[in-house]
Design an enzyme around this catalytic site. Structure first.
Site, short mmCIF file in Angstrom:
data_model
loop_
_atom_site.label_atom_id
_atom_site.label_comp_id
_atom_site.label_asym_id
_atom_site.label_seq_id
_atom_site.Cartn_x
_atom_site.Cartn_y
_atom_site.Cartn_z
N ASP A 98 -52.67 -25.13 -87.53
CA ASP A 98 -53.48 -24.41 -87.55
C ASP A 98 -53.49 -23.48 -87.11
OD1 ASP A 98 -55.85 -24.23 -86.98
OD2 ASP A 98 -55.88 -24.81 -84.33
N HIS B 290 -54.22 -20.81 -96.25
CA HIS B 290 -54.01 -21.96 -97.26
C HIS B 290 -52.82 -21.97 -97.69
CE1 HIS B 290 -57.02 -23.47 -94.38
NE2 HIS B 290 -57.60 -22.55 -95.30
N LEU C 93 -37.52 -39.85 -96.04
CA LEU C 93 -38.32 -39.23 -95.71
C LEU C 93 -39.88 -39.60 -95.85
CD1 LEU C 93 -39.88 -37.70 -93.40
CD2 LEU C 93 -39.99 -35.84 -95.13
C1 FPP Z 1 -56.44 -25.88 -90.56
O1 FPP Z 1 -56.05 -24.42 -90.04
C2 FPP Z 1 -55.77 -25.68 -91.75
C3 FPP Z 1 -56.49 -26.76 -92.38
C4 FPP Z 1 -58.09 -26.64 -91.84
C5 FPP Z 1 -56.38 -26.93 -93.45
C6 FPP Z 1 -54.72 -27.27 -93.92
C7 FPP Z 1 -53.90 -27.37 -94.84
C8 FPP Z 1 -52.95 -26.53 -95.93
C9 FPP Z 1 -51.64 -26.35 -95.18
C10 FPP Z 1 -52.61 -26.76 -97.32
C11 FPP Z 1 -52.90 -27.45 -97.68
C12 FPP Z 1 -52.05 -28.46 -97.13
C13 FPP Z 1 -50.69 -29.74 -97.57
C14 FPP Z 1 -50.78 -30.94 -97.06
C15 FPP Z 1 -50.42 -29.69 -99.31
P1 FPP Z 1 -57.71 -23.44 -90.44
O2 FPP Z 1 -58.24 -23.39 -90.64
O3 FPP Z 1 -58.33 -24.43 -88.89
O4 FPP Z 1 -57.25 -21.71 -88.85
P2 FPP Z 1 -57.76 -21.63 -88.04
O5 FPP Z 1 -57.92 -22.14 -86.59
O6 FPP Z 1 -56.83 -19.59 -87.85
O7 FPP Z 1 -59.43 -20.56 -88.46
#
Ligand code: FPP
Length: 247
Positions: free
Chosen positions: A21, A38, A132
């Site tokens: 997050d 991201h 893994l």
């Molecule tokens: C949360 O941050 C993150 C996500 C909803 C997406 C996670 C995706 C990635 C790390 C990229 C792709 C992953 C893989 C496994 C290839 P948020 O957007 O909720 O952040 P915020 O709470 O600060 O708005």
């Protein structure tokens, strides 16, 4: 002494689950659009997966896209789907090199066809790897999973294949999308939020929780080792007394 040096090789968790997050907030801090966060988050995924494989962790489950994430602006959803495809394309050789097997949990039928196809290809290609197991939660939520499990159990009961007496914790677990995967030993959530957010509600019953203020793009391998060391100092009692588990 670094956190890596403090890790006890005899108490490596079998399964670590992570709620990644803070990508959006990280991007904002840097005066950039959310997708920049991201993209940086993908680099963290790469680093942590490599570290987990080296450490001998058997399962690493990453909450990559929740059922609720479909409600984000369409532009962000589309960009995330494209990023997932791009990441899988780029990372498959690394997964092969590190003997990592890709698995997914969640409602893949909701993914765009090209995204789903790319994942199926990578799952197939890595299916014989024995290191893994990297489990990506995609279009996943626990309430969706438990509802689906119940639906399938009732269908089987209607067909005379399941009786009420046969339902116990083990049989119910078999209907979950995580069937065959051991429950997480450790859950890590980044970005200073203290919530489970509809993630593995059944499976986290006895998991140790580790929360850090660090935003996911800033989460380094050393932060990861710190979480493992912290976990290794916990006493896991599973409802028993301290004396029972230490004797
Ligand atoms: C949360 O941050 C993150 C996500 C909803 C997406 C996670 C995706 C990635 C790390 C990229 C792709 C992953 C893989 C496994 C290839 P948020 O957007 O909720 O952040 P915020 O709470 O600060 O708005």
């Amino acid at each position: 002494m670094t956190y890596k040096d403090q890790i006890n090789p005899n108490r490596i968790p079998t399964h670590v689950a992570i709620i990644m997050d803070g990508n959006g907030r990280w991007a904002k801090q840097h005066g950039m659009k959310r997708m920049f966060g991201h993209r940086q988050g993908v680099q963290t995924v790469h680093n942590i997966t490599t570290a987990a494989a080296e450490m001998g962790i058997r399962y690493l489950t990453l909450y990559a896209f929740s059922t609720e994430n479909w409600n984000r602006p369409q532009e962000e959803v589309d960009a995330l789907m494209a990023l997932l495809v791009e990441t899988i394309r780029q990372e498959t050789p690394t997964l092969m090199e590190n003997n990592v097997r890709l698995m997914t949990i969640g409602d893949l039928s909701r993914l765009p066809e090209t995204t789903r196809q790319k994942f199926m290809e990578c799952i197939e290609m890595t299916s014989h790897n024995t290191g893994l197991n990297m489990v990506l939660a995609l279009s996943y939520s626990s309430r969706w999973e438990i509802t689906e499990a119940l639906r399938r159990a009732v269908q089987q009961a209607q067909q005379g294949l399941l009786t009420a007496e046969q339902i116990n914790e083990d049989t119910l677990s078999c209907y979950l999308t995580t069937a065959g995967i051991p429950d997480p030993d450790l859950l890590i959530r980044t970005s200073g939020e203290y919530r489970i957010s509809n993630f593995l509600l059944w499976q986290l019953a006895y998991s140790e929780m580790y929360f850090t203020d660090c935003l996911w793009p800033d989460f380094t391998v050393e932060h990861f080792y710190q979480a493992i060391v912290d976990y290794q100092h916990r006493e896991r009692r599973f409802g028993k007394t301290s004396e029972q588990v230490t004797e």
